[in-house]
Design a protein around this motif. Structure first.
Motif, PDB file in Angstrom:
ATOM      1  N   GLY A  65       0.836  -1.196   0.000  1.00  0.00           N
ATOM      2  CA  GLY A  65       0.000   0.000   0.000  1.00  0.00           C
ATOM      3  C   GLY A  65       0.872   1.247   0.000  1.00  0.00           C
ATOM      4  N   GLY A  66       0.240   2.387  -0.067  1.00  0.00           N
ATOM      5  CA  GLY A  66       1.007   3.628  -0.042  1.00  0.00           C
ATOM      6  C   GLY A  66       0.077   4.815   0.076  1.00  0.00           C
ATOM      7  N   PRO A  67       0.601   5.957   0.494  1.00  0.00           N
ATOM      8  CA  PRO A  67      -0.249   7.121   0.748  1.00  0.00           C
ATOM      9  C   PRO A  67      -0.645   7.911  -0.506  1.00  0.00           C
ATOM     10  CG  PRO A  67       2.009   7.617   1.329  1.00  0.00           C
ATOM     11  CD  PRO A  67       1.987   6.180   0.901  1.00  0.00           C
ATOM     12  N   TYR A  68      -0.184   7.536  -1.662  1.00  0.00           N
ATOM     13  CA  TYR A  68      -0.448   8.323  -2.878  1.00  0.00           C
ATOM     14  C   TYR A  68      -1.698   7.827  -3.585  1.00  0.00           C
ATOM     15  CZ  TYR A  68       4.267   8.626  -1.408  1.00  0.00           C
ATOM     16  OH  TYR A  68       5.352   8.750  -0.601  1.00  0.00           O
ATOM     17  N   SER A  69      -2.081   8.565  -4.622  1.00  0.00           N
ATOM     18  CA  SER A  69      -3.135   8.103  -5.509  1.00  0.00           C
ATOM     19  C   SER A  69      -2.488   7.849  -6.861  1.00  0.00           C
ATOM     20  CB  SER A  69      -4.226   9.167  -5.638  1.00  0.00           C
ATOM     21  OG  SER A  69      -4.964   9.214  -4.427  1.00  0.00           O
ATOM     22  N   ILE A  92      -1.524  -5.017  -2.913  1.00  0.00           N
ATOM     23  CA  ILE A  92      -2.328  -4.755  -1.713  1.00  0.00           C
ATOM     24  C   ILE A  92      -2.666  -3.268  -1.689  1.00  0.00           C
ATOM     25  CG2 ILE A  92      -2.282  -4.694   0.812  1.00  0.00           C
ATOM     26  CD1 ILE A  92      -0.403  -7.134   0.719  1.00  0.00           C
ATOM     27  N   CYS A  93      -3.937  -2.933  -1.699  1.00  0.00           N
ATOM     28  CA  CYS A  93      -4.417  -1.559  -1.615  1.00  0.00           C
ATOM     29  C   CYS A  93      -3.845  -0.706  -2.752  1.00  0.00           C
ATOM     30  CB  CYS A  93      -4.125  -0.985  -0.236  1.00  0.00           C
ATOM     31  SG  CYS A  93      -5.209   0.377   0.175  1.00  0.00           S
ATOM     32  N   TYR A  94      -2.885   0.189  -2.463  1.00  0.00           N
ATOM     33  CA  TYR A  94      -2.285   0.940  -3.569  1.00  0.00           C
ATOM     34  C   TYR A  94      -1.761  -0.029  -4.620  1.00  0.00           C
ATOM     35  CZ  TYR A  94       0.603   4.419  -6.019  1.00  0.00           C
ATOM     36  OH  TYR A  94       1.143   5.244  -6.967  1.00  0.00           O
ATOM     37  N   GLY A  95      -1.251  -1.157  -4.166  1.00  0.00           N
ATOM     38  CA  GLY A  95      -0.718  -2.173  -5.073  1.00  0.00           C
ATOM     39  C   GLY A  95      -1.779  -2.701  -6.038  1.00  0.00           C
ATOM     40  N   LEU A  96      -2.991  -2.910  -5.531  1.00  0.00           N
ATOM     41  CA  LEU A  96      -4.115  -3.327  -6.389  1.00  0.00           C
ATOM     42  C   LEU A  96      -4.392  -2.231  -7.413  1.00  0.00           C
ATOM     43  CD1 LEU A  96      -7.225  -4.745  -6.753  1.00  0.00           C
ATOM     44  CD2 LEU A  96      -7.779  -2.764  -5.393  1.00  0.00           C
ATOM     45  N   GLN A  97      -4.439  -1.002  -6.926  1.00  0.00           N
ATOM     46  CA  GLN A  97      -4.741   0.120  -7.818  1.00  0.00           C
ATOM     47  C   GLN A  97      -3.645   0.278  -8.874  1.00  0.00           C
ATOM     48  OE1 GLN A  97      -5.186   3.175  -4.832  1.00  0.00           O
ATOM     49  NE2 GLN A  97      -6.976   2.186  -3.939  1.00  0.00           N
ATOM     50  N   GLU A  98      -2.420   0.013  -8.470  1.00  0.00           N
ATOM     51  CA  GLU A  98      -1.283   0.105  -9.389  1.00  0.00           C
ATOM     52  C   GLU A  98      -1.405  -0.954 -10.501  1.00  0.00           C
ATOM     53  OE1 GLU A  98       0.990   2.217  -9.799  1.00  0.00           O
ATOM     54  OE2 GLU A  98       2.716   1.206 -10.697  1.00  0.00           O
ATOM     55  N   MET A 150      -9.602  -2.175   6.200  1.00  0.00           N
ATOM     56  CA  MET A 150      -9.435  -1.306   5.031  1.00  0.00           C
ATOM     57  C   MET A 150      -8.814   0.025   5.433  1.00  0.00           C
ATOM     58  SD  MET A 150     -10.973  -2.422   2.185  1.00  0.00           S
ATOM     59  CE  MET A 150     -12.321  -3.399   1.545  1.00  0.00           C
ATOM     60  N   SER A 151      -8.133   0.632   4.499  1.00  0.00           N
ATOM     61  CA  SER A 151      -7.611   1.981   4.725  1.00  0.00           C
ATOM     62  C   SER A 151      -7.375   2.621   3.363  1.00  0.00           C
ATOM     63  CB  SER A 151      -6.306   1.886   5.514  1.00  0.00           C
ATOM     64  OG  SER A 151      -5.658   3.120   5.525  1.00  0.00           O
ATOM     65  N   HIS A 152      -8.456   3.074   2.755  1.00  0.00           N
ATOM     66  CA  HIS A 152      -8.291   3.663   1.420  1.00  0.00           C
ATOM     67  C   HIS A 152      -9.365   4.717   1.133  1.00  0.00           C
ATOM     68  CE1 HIS A 152     -11.589   1.385  -0.778  1.00  0.00           C
ATOM     69  NE2 HIS A 152     -11.621   0.903   0.433  1.00  0.00           N
ATOM     70  N   GLY A 153      -9.052   5.572   0.158  1.00  0.00           N
ATOM     71  CA  GLY A 153     -10.007   6.581  -0.272  1.00  0.00           C
ATOM     72  C   GLY A 153     -10.348   6.380  -1.736  1.00  0.00           C
ATOM     73  N   ASP A 154      -9.386   5.810  -2.500  1.00  0.00           N
ATOM     74  CA  ASP A 154      -9.605   5.570  -3.934  1.00  0.00           C
ATOM     75  C   ASP A 154     -10.214   4.197  -4.132  1.00  0.00           C
ATOM     76  OD1 ASP A 154      -8.295   7.944  -4.414  1.00  0.00           O
ATOM     77  OD2 ASP A 154      -6.331   6.964  -4.568  1.00  0.00           O
ATOM     78  N   LYS A 155     -10.835   4.023  -5.311  1.00  0.00           N
ATOM     79  CA  LYS A 155     -11.272   2.659  -5.637  1.00  0.00           C
ATOM     80  C   LYS A 155     -11.325   2.432  -7.144  1.00  0.00           C
ATOM     81  CE  LYS A 155     -16.223   3.459  -5.024  1.00  0.00           C
ATOM     82  NZ  LYS A 155     -17.342   3.062  -4.164  1.00  0.00           N
TER      83      LYS A 155
HETATM   84  N1  GLN Z   1      -3.970   6.189  -1.622  1.00  0.00           N
HETATM   85  C1  GLN Z   1      -4.704   5.020  -1.990  1.00  0.00           C
HETATM   86  C2  GLN Z   1      -6.142   5.124  -1.503  1.00  0.00           C
HETATM   87  O1  GLN Z   1      -6.471   5.997  -0.756  1.00  0.00           O
HETATM   88  C3  GLN Z   1      -4.050   3.776  -1.408  1.00  0.00           C
HETATM   89  C4  GLN Z   1      -4.185   3.659   0.064  1.00  0.00           C
HETATM   90  C5  GLN Z   1      -3.392   2.509   0.639  1.00  0.00           C
HETATM   91  O2  GLN Z   1      -2.598   1.868  -0.031  1.00  0.00           O
HETATM   92  N2  GLN Z   1      -3.568   2.263   1.942  1.00  0.00           N
HETATM   93  O3  GLN Z   1      -6.961   4.319  -1.902  1.00  0.00           O
END
Ligand code: GLN
Length: 545
Positions: A65-69, A92-98, A150-155
């Motif tokens: 995961g990571g704090p970026y979008s 995982i999280c940002y990783g999924l989005q990536e 969970m800990s995310h804002g994007d989806k």
């Molecule tokens: N920044 C992305 C989001 O808010 C990923 C968050 C995360 O990896 N925890 O969805």
């Protein structure tokens, strides 16, 4: 030595390794930790790692995961080569989005609702032949309903081409995705945190079933490999010097060196006059008689105490004086040992310096700090000067603290030492608030000894992460034997913590504190009061200076 070609047999070359690419999440290291608990070796590198520069092939890759979008212009992205490697990847999280973004850069959006905390996950299984069995593999042996964190804002707004949905939550319709043909997976939740109770099983499914990584990361295996590695590195005649403190890290490192090269490893214990009660003596006995380590003890207490005299205001000054004097004494000793080595026909010059660096220090220096922040190059902890021009040998640099303890037990190091609380380099000098004099050292030592003895007797030593007695620079009035006394105050400190970043004071029961207080006041001359420090960290620190 992740990518350093000079290292003959790094663990990632001998153990099946899952590579965690870190996008700066505060949990990234936990992924590595969990895998190792499953006896699968894992290492973490920054997300910017170029795969062509890696020099070894992982069995699988996890994008953290990571704090970026991912849609930010300066968002970090993984080297696209990773998708061509034909090894399993889990995001995982940002990783999924990536992963999704890499396939189609329109499908990650800011969600209307952020989601922090618990969520219920529904697993979707795909039985038909067209999707193939591997899409279900991540959730093998897991219930259809799972509690996740969970800990995310994007989806994801839509599923990328070639993928199927394997899990959903009310707020995240694509909480789990898997590629139809490739072993490519993404999950929106965090399996590495304990708030996802079955998360470890999911990581096991990925590492063991999907990546086919062997579960052979055990400390006894590591010992053999590490001894071979040290021998290859140092050569037939090479000699190594290193400081030991009596703490678990330096003792384990020293014992490993002794097993690998015997007396060609020279351990040095500097008695700085501010060690715990009888400590230099105890460490000497354990390391030499008990563990067979070639140890020199240098008693430099007078030099240290002489220089500490008169420092009353700034604790930083104490730390500096002790640090600098330590380097001076160690270098003098190193010269003597080197001269003796030079004259010996059996061995070569001293070329190596042992350091007890642990994996969290390595992680701290390589973890991804963001697109704008430059990534710190690895600095070595321990603070010995470069002028010594010795090459570093760091046998523990791949290990977490609890692995070091396990290794210590494997190497036959006594329990007492393996579970020793951390002790600061400047010793009790920073537990004596105000001026450090031989008399103050005596008082602090004796009080500390009683406190620790009682903690051990009550069976609390392992529950508590760090405990000590500090001597306050004030005097209070008391009555002892019907006589008015005006004596000093001891503050007891005991904290519980897992990472030493935050800590809570330990809730002793009243009877325990009563006993300790009574003993200290009765047995330690110069003390008439005992107080207990009930400050957590933050705002307090664990040590008092
Ligand atoms: N920044 C992305 C989001 O808010 C990923 C968050 C995360 O990896 N925890 O969805």
């Amino acid at each position: 030595m992740a990518t350093d070609g000079s290292d003959p047999i790094p663990p990632h070359k001998t153990f099946d390794t899952i590579l965690v690419l870190d996008f700066g999440s505060q949990y990234s290291h936990l992924i590595t930790r969990r895998l190792r608990e499953l006896n699968v070796y894992s290492e973490m590198l920054p997300c910017t790692q170029k795969l062509s520069e890696l020099g070894w092939t992982p069995k699988g890759v996890i994008l953290s995961g990571g704090p970026y979008s991912v849609y930010w212009p300066d968002a970090p992205h993984v080297d696209p080569e990773v998708f061509k490697l034909d090894i399993p990847i889990l995001g995982i999280c940002y990783g999924l989005q990536e992963i999704a973004w890499n396939h189609d850069n329109t499908n990650v959006l800011a969600g209307e609702k952020r989601e922090y905390g618990h969520a219920y996950l529904k697993v979707e299984r795909h039985g038909d032949a067209s999707t193939g069995g591997h899409v279900n593999a991540l959730f093998k042996d897991l219930e259809d309903d799972m509690e996740v964190w969970m800990s995310h804002g994007d989806k994801l707004s839509h599923i990328p081409e070639g993928f199927v949905t394997v899990a959903t939550t009310d707020n995240a319709p694509f909480a789990g995705i898997a590629h139809r043909e490739k072993k490519l997976y993404g999950i929106q939740f965090h399996p590495e945190v304990t708030h996802t109770p079955k998360g470890k099983l999911l990581l096991k499914n990925f590492a063991v079933d999907i990546c086919q990584a062997k579960t052979n990361w055990t400390m006894s295996k590591f010992v053999d490999q590490e001894i071979a590695r040290i021998r290859a590195l140092v050569g037939e005649k090479g000699q190594v010097i290193g400081a030991v403190s009596g703490g678990v890290d330096s003792t384990v490192a020293a014992k490993l060196m002794q097993e690998a090269i015997g007396d060609r490893f020279h351990a040095v214990l500097v008695d700085n006059g501010v060690l715990r009660l009888n400590e230099a003596q105890i460490v000497k006995e354990t390391l030499t008689k008990g563990l067979g380590i070639n140890l020199t003890v240098v008693d430099a207490s007078e030099r240290f105490l002489g220089r500490l005299k008169g420092i009353t205001d700034d604790p930083e000054k104490k730390r500096k004086v002790i640090g600098n004097t330590f380097i001076e004494v160690f270098q003098e000793e190193a010269k003597k040992i080197a001269a003796a080595a030079h004259n010996s026909e059996h061995a070569g010059e001293i070329e190596w310096l042992l350091q007890g660096t642990l994996y969290p220090d390595v992680i701290e220096s390589i973890s991804f700090k963001g697109p704008s922040a430059t990534i710190k190059t690895h600095h070595n902890v321990g603070g010995l000067p470069a002028t010594m021009s010795l090459k570093l040998i760091e046998p523990l640099r791949e290990l977490f603290k609890d692995e070091v303890r396990e290794l210590g037990t494997n190497l036959g190091i006594p329990e007492d030492l393996v579970w020793r609380h951390p002790f600061p380099g400047p010793g009790i000098a920073i537990r004596i608030l105000g001026e450090v004099t031989p008399e103050q050292v005596r008082i602090a030592r004796e009080a500390d000894h009683i406190f620790i003895e009682e903690i051990k007797a009550a069976g609390l030593y392992r529950k508590i992460s760090q405990a000590f007695a500090a001597l306050l620079p004030v005097k209070a009035v008391g009555v002892m034997g019907d006589k008015r006394v005006h004596d000093q105050v001891i503050a007891l400190r005991a904290v519980e913590t897992t990472d030493f970043m935050t800590a809570d004071w330990y809730p002793f029961d009243g009877e325990f504190l009563k006993k300790v207080s009574r003993r200290i006041v009765n047995e330690v001359n110069g003390v008439c009061r005992v107080v207990y420090d009930v400050t957590s960290k933050p705002p307090g620190t664990i040590e008092m200076e």
